[in-house]
Motif scaffolding. Structure first.
Motif, PDB file in Angstrom:
ATOM      1  N   UNK A 106       2.842 -43.995   4.437  1.00  0.00           N
ATOM      2  CA  UNK A 106       3.407 -45.143   5.092  1.00  0.00           C
ATOM      3  C   UNK A 106       4.800 -44.959   4.531  1.00  0.00           C
ATOM      4  N   UNK A 107       5.516 -45.868   4.803  1.00  0.00           N
ATOM      5  CA  UNK A 107       7.186 -45.789   4.183  1.00  0.00           C
ATOM      6  C   UNK A 107       7.231 -45.975   2.787  1.00  0.00           C
ATOM      7  N   UNK A 108       6.304 -47.040   2.591  1.00  0.00           N
ATOM      8  CA  UNK A 108       6.303 -47.383   1.015  1.00  0.00           C
ATOM      9  C   UNK A 108       5.840 -46.115   0.083  1.00  0.00           C
ATOM     10  N   UNK A 109       4.658 -45.364   0.475  1.00  0.00           N
ATOM     11  CA  UNK A 109       4.326 -44.368  -0.197  1.00  0.00           C
ATOM     12  C   UNK A 109       5.492 -43.033  -0.077  1.00  0.00           C
ATOM     13  N   UNK A 110       6.171 -42.893   0.999  1.00  0.00           N
ATOM     14  CA  UNK A 110       7.138 -42.096   1.221  1.00  0.00           C
ATOM     15  C   UNK A 110       8.351 -42.322   0.214  1.00  0.00           C
ATOM     16  N   UNK A 111       8.561 -43.404   0.132  1.00  0.00           N
ATOM     17  CA  UNK A 111       9.942 -43.874  -0.586  1.00  0.00           C
ATOM     18  C   UNK A 111       9.470 -43.884  -2.127  1.00  0.00           C
ATOM     19  N   UNK A 112       8.230 -44.043  -2.465  1.00  0.00           N
ATOM     20  CA  UNK A 112       7.808 -43.930  -4.106  1.00  0.00           C
ATOM     21  C   UNK A 112       7.800 -42.435  -4.328  1.00  0.00           C
ATOM     22  N   UNK A 113       7.464 -41.461  -3.277  1.00  0.00           N
ATOM     23  CA  UNK A 113       7.140 -40.061  -3.739  1.00  0.00           C
ATOM     24  C   UNK A 113       8.904 -39.595  -3.906  1.00  0.00           C
ATOM     25  N   UNK A 148      17.658 -37.206   5.440  1.00  0.00           N
ATOM     26  CA  UNK A 148      16.815 -37.193   6.361  1.00  0.00           C
ATOM     27  C   UNK A 148      15.163 -37.660   5.881  1.00  0.00           C
ATOM     28  N   UNK A 149      14.755 -38.768   6.400  1.00  0.00           N
ATOM     29  CA  UNK A 149      13.558 -39.205   5.970  1.00  0.00           C
ATOM     30  C   UNK A 149      12.361 -38.975   6.972  1.00  0.00           C
ATOM     31  N   UNK A 150      12.470 -37.742   7.574  1.00  0.00           N
ATOM     32  CA  UNK A 150      11.177 -37.772   8.519  1.00  0.00           C
ATOM     33  C   UNK A 150      10.011 -37.285   7.387  1.00  0.00           C
ATOM     34  N   UNK A 151       8.861 -37.862   7.969  1.00  0.00           N
ATOM     35  CA  UNK A 151       7.643 -37.981   6.824  1.00  0.00           C
ATOM     36  C   UNK A 151       6.351 -37.611   7.663  1.00  0.00           C
ATOM     37  N   UNK A 152       5.491 -37.337   7.191  1.00  0.00           N
ATOM     38  CA  UNK A 152       4.241 -37.028   7.870  1.00  0.00           C
ATOM     39  C   UNK A 152       3.447 -38.413   8.105  1.00  0.00           C
ATOM     40  N   UNK A 153       2.822 -38.523   9.194  1.00  0.00           N
ATOM     41  CA  UNK A 153       2.168 -39.727   9.665  1.00  0.00           C
ATOM     42  C   UNK A 153       1.220 -40.226   8.689  1.00  0.00           C
ATOM     43  N   UNK A 154       0.729 -39.265   7.639  1.00  0.00           N
ATOM     44  CA  UNK A 154      -0.369 -39.765   6.733  1.00  0.00           C
ATOM     45  C   UNK A 154       0.220 -40.650   5.662  1.00  0.00           C
ATOM     46  N   UNK A 178      16.797 -54.134  -0.729  1.00  0.00           N
ATOM     47  CA  UNK A 178      16.799 -52.681  -0.135  1.00  0.00           C
ATOM     48  C   UNK A 178      15.605 -52.521   0.877  1.00  0.00           C
ATOM     49  N   UNK A 179      15.887 -52.009   1.915  1.00  0.00           N
ATOM     50  CA  UNK A 179      14.983 -51.791   3.091  1.00  0.00           C
ATOM     51  C   UNK A 179      13.840 -50.637   2.664  1.00  0.00           C
ATOM     52  N   UNK A 180      12.700 -51.174   2.609  1.00  0.00           N
ATOM     53  CA  UNK A 180      11.521 -50.253   2.673  1.00  0.00           C
ATOM     54  C   UNK A 180      10.526 -50.195   1.691  1.00  0.00           C
ATOM     55  N   UNK A 181      10.888 -50.832   0.438  1.00  0.00           N
ATOM     56  CA  UNK A 181      10.021 -50.814  -0.793  1.00  0.00           C
ATOM     57  C   UNK A 181      10.356 -51.527  -2.029  1.00  0.00           C
ATOM     58  N   UNK A 182       9.457 -52.219  -2.665  1.00  0.00           N
ATOM     59  CA  UNK A 182       9.804 -52.633  -3.900  1.00  0.00           C
ATOM     60  C   UNK A 182      10.129 -51.660  -4.891  1.00  0.00           C
ATOM     61  N   UNK A 183       9.914 -50.363  -4.790  1.00  0.00           N
ATOM     62  CA  UNK A 183       9.868 -49.351  -5.520  1.00  0.00           C
ATOM     63  C   UNK A 183      11.449 -48.950  -5.922  1.00  0.00           C
ATOM     64  N   UNK A 184      12.410 -49.389  -5.008  1.00  0.00           N
ATOM     65  CA  UNK A 184      13.837 -49.274  -5.558  1.00  0.00           C
ATOM     66  C   UNK A 184      14.195 -49.920  -6.722  1.00  0.00           C
TER      67      UNK A 184
END
Length: 515
Positions: free
Chosen positions: A410-417, A402-408, A458-464
Motif C-alpha cells: 500500500x502507499x502507507x507501507x511504501x512510505x514507511x519503508x 520515483x515512487x513506483x512500487x509493487x502492487x503488494x 503531507x500526502x500519503x501517510x502519518x509516517x511523515x
C-alpha cells in the motif's frame, strides 16, 4: 570500465610475471604489488647528513633499532629527524621533527599515509597516529602499518574535514585490504580520529585496539613489548550494527551524563533553543509552496558550512540548472546579489571566492530521470560519504522521487519503508538528512492566508510525522509585507536537542539570508 592487468613497472622483473596485479579504469591505475599508480606525485629531494649517535640513541630508548630506521630511510638534517613519505618507491613528501617535538611538512605536497608502500600485497593494515608509532610496530614485527600524516583533530574541533584529504588520495591503496586495525592514540582526539576512519573505510572491515593503560604504540613498546603485541592481536571488531553491549556505548553514556554530546547551532540564536542539528538524525521539512522552505534550508546549510565546515550532498531536481542553485548558495554566502541589474552585486573576485568556498562543501546529485529512486540517490550519497566525508544530505523534494512500487504494498507501507531507509542511512553513515515534502492542498482562509501545515498534512501517510527525529514547517504570513517567516518546530525526538515551538526570522530578499 575497471579491468585487471599486469604492471609495466614491476611485472617484467617478477617470477610470476603474468599475475594481473594492476587495476585500471580508463586513465586511472594502481598496482597492488608495487604501488605504482596514476595519482603519483613527483619525487622530492631531501638534504640530509649522516645520522649522529645521539639520534640513534634517541630511537633506541624508544625501542626502535637501527635496522628499522634504515629500512624506513629515516634521515637527519642537522636539526631535525626526517620521515620520508614514500609511494611507489619514490619520496613524495616528508615530515620533519626536531627534538622539542615541533613538526613541519613539505609545502604544497601530496598528503598520503606514512608507510604506504608497506601495504602492498597485504590483506591486513594497521593504522596509527604517528610515525614513531608506525616504527614501534615494525620493531615487534608488524610491517603492514601506516600512520596518518597530521595526527588527530582536537576533541572539540568542529572544522576538521580538511585533515582527512590524505584518505581521498590513498583510498585505492586499501581496495585489497580485508582487515583494518585502528590503533590510534588512547585519548579524546584519538577516539575522534578512530570514528572518522571507521566512517571512511566502513565498519565491516575495521577493528579497534584497546590500549588499556597505555597511551599509544610506542608507550606500550617502551614498557612491555609483549603487551604491545597482545594489544594489536586482541583488536576487537567494530560492533555489529544493531548489537551493542554497555561496554560498546560506555563513552557515549558518559558524554550524555557530562552534557558533552555533539550538536550544532542552526546559526540563528533565537532558533537554537528549539532546534539543534545532530548527526545520525533525520528531519522532515514541510511548508506551503513559495513560502521559502527550500531557501531557508539553503541558508541553514550555508550556516553549518560556514560555522562548522560541514559538507553537503544535495539532491534538488526542482532547482535546475544546478548552476542556478549554486548561484543561490553563493548569494547567501557572500550576502550580495548575483545577477545583473541589482545593486550590491558581487564582484568577479567575490564570485571566485564563493566558488572556491563551495567547491569543497557542496556536491550535487542529479542522476537521469529514470533512476530517481531513493535507493539510487542514497547510493550516490554513500559514495560521497566515503570519498569526501559529507555531513549532511538534502533531498528536496520528496515528490520528485520515483515512487513506483509493487502492487503488494500500500502507499502507507511504501512510505514507511522509504522513510526507514532514510533514517537508517543517517544513523549508519553519521550524517543528518533533510527531506523536503509538500503538504496536500491547503484551504485558503478568509484573510487570504493558508493554515500552518503539519507533517500529518503531507500526502500519503502519518509516517511523515512518526518516522523522523525532527519535523519543521516554514510558513509565511501573506498579509505581512516584511517577508518574515515563521519557523515552526513541530517535533523534536530528543529533549536535549530542542523543543516544540516557533520563532520568527526576518528575510533579506536581496541576499537570500534569514536574520
Amino acid at each position: 570500465m575497471q579491468e585487471r592487468t599486469t604492471c609495466p613497472e614491476c611485472s617484467p622483473g617478477r617470477d610470476k610475471s603474468n599475475v594481473r596485479c594492476m587495476v585500471r579504469n580508463g586513465d586511472l591505475f594502481y598496482c597492488h604489488h608495487c604501488g605504482y599508480c596514476s595519482a603519483q606525485s613527483p619525487s622530492i629531494e631531501i638534504k640530509s647528513i649522516s645520522m649522529p649517535e645521539k639520534i640513534i640513541e634517541y630511537f633506541d630508548k624508544r625501542g626502535i633499532g637501527l635496522e628499522v630506521l634504515e629500512r624506513n630511510q629515516i634521515q637527519w638534517n642537522g636539526k631535525e629527524i626526517i620521515f620520508p613519505y614514500i609511494q611507489g618507491k619514490r619520496i613524495v613528501n616528508a615530515k620533519y621533527r626536531d627534538l622539542d617535538k615541533k613538526f613541519r611538512q613539505e609545502k604544497d605536497k601530496k598528503k598520503i599515509f606514512y608507510g604506504l608502500d608497506d601495504l602492498v600485497d597485504q590483506d591486513t593494515a594497521i593504522i596509527v597516529e604517528g610515525e614513531i608509532d608506525k616504527l614501534s610496530l615494525e620493531a615487534v614485527g608488524y610491517k603492514n602499518c601506516v600512520s596518518v600524516p597530521d595526527g588527530a583533530p582536537a576533541a572539540t574541533a568542529k572544522t576538521f574535514n580538511g585533515k582527512f584529504d590524505y584518505i581521498d588520495n590513498c583510498i585505492h591503496c586499501f581496495d585489497e585490504i580485508k582487515k583494518i586495525i585502528i590503533a590510534v592514540d588512547n585519548d579524546a582526539p584519538g577516539y575522534r580520529l578512530a570514528q572518522e576512519l571507521i566512517k571512511r573505510f566502513g565498519p565491516d572491515r575495521c577493528y579497534v585496539v584497546d590500549w588499556q593503560t597505555y597511551k599509544d604504540a610506542n608507550h606500550a613498546l617502551k614498557i612491555n613489548e609483549f603487551d604491545l603485541i597482545k594489544c594489536i592481536d586482541s583488536a576487537k571488531p567494530v560492533p555489529v550494527e544493531g548489537v551493542f553491549t554497555i561496554d560498546d556505548i560506555s563513552k557515549d553514556i558518559d558524554n550524555l551524563y557530562n552534557n558533552d554530546f555533539e550538536s550544532f547551532s542552526t546559526g540563528w540564536p533565537e532558533l537554537d533553543p528549539y532546534y539543534n542539528i545532530a548527526k545520525r538524525q533525520f528531519t522532515v521539512l514541510t511548508g506551503i509552496p513559495m513560502h521559502g522552505k527550500s531557501t531557508w534550508l539553503d541558508a541553514l546549510t550555508v550556516n553549518l558550512a560556514q560555522n562548522n565546515d560541514w559538507k553537503f550532498a544535495v539532491f534538488s531536481p526542482e532547482n535546475q540548472p544546478i548552476a542556478q542553485h549554486a548561484a543561490q548558495i553563493a548569494k547567501c554566502y557572500m550576502g550580495k546579489q548575483f545577477f545583473k541589474g541589482f545593486n550590491n552585486r558581487m564582484t568577479p573576485e567575490e564570485l571566485e571566492k564563493a566558488k572556491h568556498w563551495m567547491k569543497s562543501r557542496y556536491y550535487f546529485i542529479l542522476p537521469p530521470d529514470d533512476t530517481l529512486t531513493i535507493d539510487h540517490i542514497l547510493s550516490k550519497a554513500e559514495v560521497l560519504v566515503s570519498r569526501y566525508g559529507i555531513n549532511g544530505i538534502v533531498i528536496d523534494p520528496y515528490n520528485e522521487l520515483d515512487h513506483s512500487r509493487s502492487k503488494q504494498y500500500t502507499e502507507t507501507e511504501y512510505i514507511s519503508c522509504l522513510l526507514t531507509k532514510i533514517r537508517r542511512f543517517a544513523r549508519k553513515h553519521n550524517v543528518h538528512i533533510w527531506l523536503v515534502a509538500h503538504p496536500t492542498k491547503m484551504p485558503k482562509q478568509i484573510n487570504g492566508n493558508y493554515g500552518v501545515p503539519t507533517p500529518y498534512d503531507i500526502a500519503g501517510s502519518a509516517n511523515f510525522r512518526n518516522k523522523p527525529d525532527n519535523c519543521i514547517c516554514v510558513w509565511r504570513d501573506l498579509t505581512d509585507e516584511s517577508s518574515a517567516v515563521d519557523v515552526y518546530v513541530q517535533k523534536v525526538r530528543f529533549r536535549h536537542l530542542g523543543k516544540v515551538g516557533s520563532v520568527k526570522l526576518g528575510f533579506d530578499i536581496a541576499t537570500g539570508r534569514y536574520i
